[in-house]
Design an enzyme around this catalytic site. Sequence first.
Site, PDB file in Angstrom:
ATOM      1  N   ASP A 140       0.808  -1.209   0.000  1.00 44.40           N
ATOM      2  CA  ASP A 140       0.000   0.000   0.000  1.00 44.40           C
ATOM      3  C   ASP A 140       0.849   1.270   0.000  1.00 44.40           C
ATOM      4  OD1 ASP A 140      -3.025   0.957   0.700  1.00 44.40           O
ATOM      5  OD2 ASP A 140      -1.550   2.240   1.663  1.00 44.40           O
ATOM      6  N   MET A 168      -5.222   2.353  -0.327  1.00 45.00           N
ATOM      7  CA  MET A 168      -5.143   1.696  -1.631  1.00 45.00           C
ATOM      8  C   MET A 168      -5.679   0.261  -1.530  1.00 45.00           C
ATOM      9  SD  MET A 168      -3.829   4.344  -3.041  1.00 45.00           S
ATOM     10  CE  MET A 168      -4.472   5.342  -1.694  1.00 45.00           C
ATOM     11  N   ASP A 169      -5.372  -0.412  -0.430  1.00 40.64           N
ATOM     12  CA  ASP A 169      -5.932  -1.739  -0.199  1.00 40.64           C
ATOM     13  C   ASP A 169      -7.449  -1.673  -0.087  1.00 40.64           C
ATOM     14  OD1 ASP A 169      -3.413  -2.795  -0.185  1.00 40.64           O
ATOM     15  OD2 ASP A 169      -3.496  -3.587   1.850  1.00 40.64           O
ATOM     16  N   VAL A 170      -7.943  -0.673   0.627  1.00 40.83           N
ATOM     17  CA  VAL A 170      -9.384  -0.524   0.816  1.00 40.83           C
ATOM     18  C   VAL A 170     -10.071  -0.266  -0.525  1.00 40.83           C
ATOM     19  CG1 VAL A 170     -11.184   0.877   1.904  1.00 40.83           C
ATOM     20  CG2 VAL A 170      -9.112   0.274   3.185  1.00 40.83           C
ATOM     21  N   ALA A 173     -10.150  -3.404  -2.549  1.00 39.37           N
ATOM     22  CA  ALA A 173     -11.148  -4.327  -2.001  1.00 39.37           C
ATOM     23  C   ALA A 173     -12.544  -3.957  -2.479  1.00 39.37           C
ATOM     24  CB  ALA A 173     -11.082  -4.311  -0.474  1.00 39.37           C
TER      25      ALA A 173
END
Length: 395
Positions: A140, A168-170, A173
């Site tokens: 991230d 960025m991960d969120v 997802a």
Amino acid sequence: MLSDLLVIELASVLAGPSVGQFFAELGATVIKVENPRTRGDVTRRWWAPDQTGDGEDDRSAYFCCCNHGKQSVAVDLTLEDGQAVVHRLVERADVVLSSYRPGAATRLGVGASTLRALNDRLIIGQITGYGENDPRAGYDAVIQSESGFTYMNGPADGEPTKLPVALMDVLAAHQLKEGLLVKLIERMQTGRGGVVSVSLLQAAVSALVNQATNYLVAGHIPERMGSAHPNIAPYGTLYPTADGERLVLAVGTDRQFRALCERLGLDDMPDDARYATNADRVEHRASLDAALRSALSGLNTEELLTDLQKANVPAGRVRSMPQVFEQGPAEAMTLRPDGHPAGLRQVAFSGRLAGRPLSPPPQYAEHTRSVLQDRLGMANREIADLVERSVVDTA
């Protein structure tokens, strides 16, 4: 029904696991396959500053943010017999979540083509860093930098600054959740599964929204502005108040600006040519900010917020984490299973399937034995043999 779905989670850290918890919250059975060689998901050891592992409970605060409602099965995918165990689960599954570096899933016997050959109704959700043909791992903090977020973030006179959450991960997802739900609808029509692939980089770029189009349309290169907004003023800037708090304004229309000025005793400002329209206010941001800062510094936060709310002027206080959860809607997003670590819901929409109770985040390998017995029909003797040969691990 989502309650009939079986999801196999081969993903780790945040993006993939948050998708897994999303499906668990909607009623699916989610089996998290963890690596015995690392004693499970690496985030099990990412302890919060005020949290210490006691050697018995391996559920770190980080791990608890996206692993409620799951069953943990420990299987060594570097071994052919371990791959065979997962293949048997996949034959019965609806969705597989994967977050391997390109090429790694194939080496471990869980590549998309291998799994789809076992189950043509299977839907595979893949998260990569930079795309299916780029071998770089996605982290991230690096993606924040590569996608422009770090460059834009921070005070105008300061250094580029990473965001305080793995956004960025969120974002990735959320993209994967949407893609998988679309694919599930398609499967209802065709009977066939497929692959949904999301890269952290493209998910991040898609979220640049107006900052990107400021550049693409007008050639404007976004620079660091602290909390200010490049297209709107006053919007996002923080102002100290008389009682030591900070207030943020989000004034998006000329009507809202006029109402704000009336409440602050700045009656001449809306008719001043420098501030009459949003474009004028953006151009004269510095003098506008100085006038508002002076007016707000002598006012009580609570009284001011009440007054602004009555006037339909968007405003709020800057809250610390404890203050965030003083708000009813925020508290409603928490998971607090009795005797187990708390967590956060991934589902933030209302509806019949939302808000159901969830089991606590699993201990490492907590469900290996029960899943092998109940899902695959393995006898105790067969499970004992797999444990003895380190193919699987049990709690």
